[in-house]
Motif scaffolding. Sequence first.
Motif, mmCIF file in Angstrom:
data_model
loop_
_atom_site.group_PDB
_atom_site.id
_atom_site.type_symbol
_atom_site.label_atom_id
_atom_site.label_comp_id
_atom_site.label_asym_id
_atom_site.label_seq_id
_atom_site.Cartn_x
_atom_site.Cartn_y
_atom_site.Cartn_z
ATOM 1 N N THR A 172 0.846 -1.184 0.000
ATOM 2 C CA THR A 172 0.000 0.000 0.000
ATOM 3 C C THR A 172 0.889 1.244 0.000
ATOM 4 O O THR A 172 2.070 1.170 0.337
ATOM 5 C CB THR A 172 -0.900 0.038 1.255
ATOM 6 O OG1 THR A 172 -0.081 0.009 2.424
ATOM 7 C CG2 THR A 172 -1.880 -1.120 1.267
ATOM 8 N N LEU A 184 -8.528 -5.943 4.260
ATOM 9 C CA LEU A 184 -7.421 -5.931 3.314
ATOM 10 C C LEU A 184 -7.618 -7.087 2.348
ATOM 11 O O LEU A 184 -7.865 -8.218 2.772
ATOM 12 C CB LEU A 184 -6.093 -6.078 4.061
ATOM 13 C CG LEU A 184 -4.810 -6.026 3.250
ATOM 14 C CD1 LEU A 184 -4.654 -4.691 2.522
ATOM 15 C CD2 LEU A 184 -3.603 -6.269 4.171
ATOM 16 N N CYS A 186 -6.050 -8.768 -1.464
ATOM 17 C CA CYS A 186 -5.009 -8.766 -2.493
ATOM 18 C C CYS A 186 -5.356 -9.811 -3.539
ATOM 19 O O CYS A 186 -5.754 -10.921 -3.198
ATOM 20 C CB CYS A 186 -3.652 -9.113 -1.895
ATOM 21 S SG CYS A 186 -3.106 -7.973 -0.622
ATOM 22 N N VAL A 198 -7.669 -1.691 0.344
ATOM 23 C CA VAL A 198 -7.852 -1.488 1.782
ATOM 24 C C VAL A 198 -9.217 -0.876 1.999
ATOM 25 O O VAL A 198 -9.596 0.051 1.319
ATOM 26 C CB VAL A 198 -6.765 -0.556 2.357
ATOM 27 C CG1 VAL A 198 -6.966 -0.359 3.855
ATOM 28 C CG2 VAL A 198 -5.385 -1.108 2.070
#
Length: 198
Positions: A172, A184, A186, A198
């Motif tokens: 980030t 969070l 990914c 986020v």
Amino acid sequence: IDNLDNPLDYATPSSSIQTGVLLATSSATIPLIEGTKSLKITNGTSNSLTDVVGLWHLDETGGTGAYLHDSTSNANHGTPNGTTLVKGISGKGRNFNGTSDYVDITNSTSLQLTNNFTMEAWFYRNSDSGGFERIISKSDSNSYDYWMQIGSTDLATCGVTIAAGTNYSISTTIAIPTGNLIHLACTLNSSNSWSIYV
């Protein structure tokens, strides 16, 4: 968590907020929030976990051995080491001390992910340890390594090491604060390119 074409396409299972950790492949089918796009908060277990390889709510109140259940059919159950049960936003959750507490999950071929996958977690960061704070960490002798962590500079990082020993990661650009509930997520695509949310 679908075909990775839009970062806003993902929602937690059954369009609800669940405490815990989710790992999914890029072809996972998880329902989207429909209608006004407002978030509906519910408790319970998802009914649609197609291609999700692991989902841990971390809300079990007790047991022995690997009693933290994986809600998928892969049965990647976890054994808590030092964690304590605490009240969460919705139901119960786990408290980790930031240094030695963890959940051990047996190595499984369903968890040997190298590309085209998403990992996400809801967590509350009580304090800054000043070091690396692992949220998800998978490593074995076959080099199927991936991780989600907060680094010593408070940036969240997700990464993967492929069998050839090459690392791909993303961080980030903003620090992850303490005292806030954080989601969070990914995603890693087939070109080994990460996206972080986020």
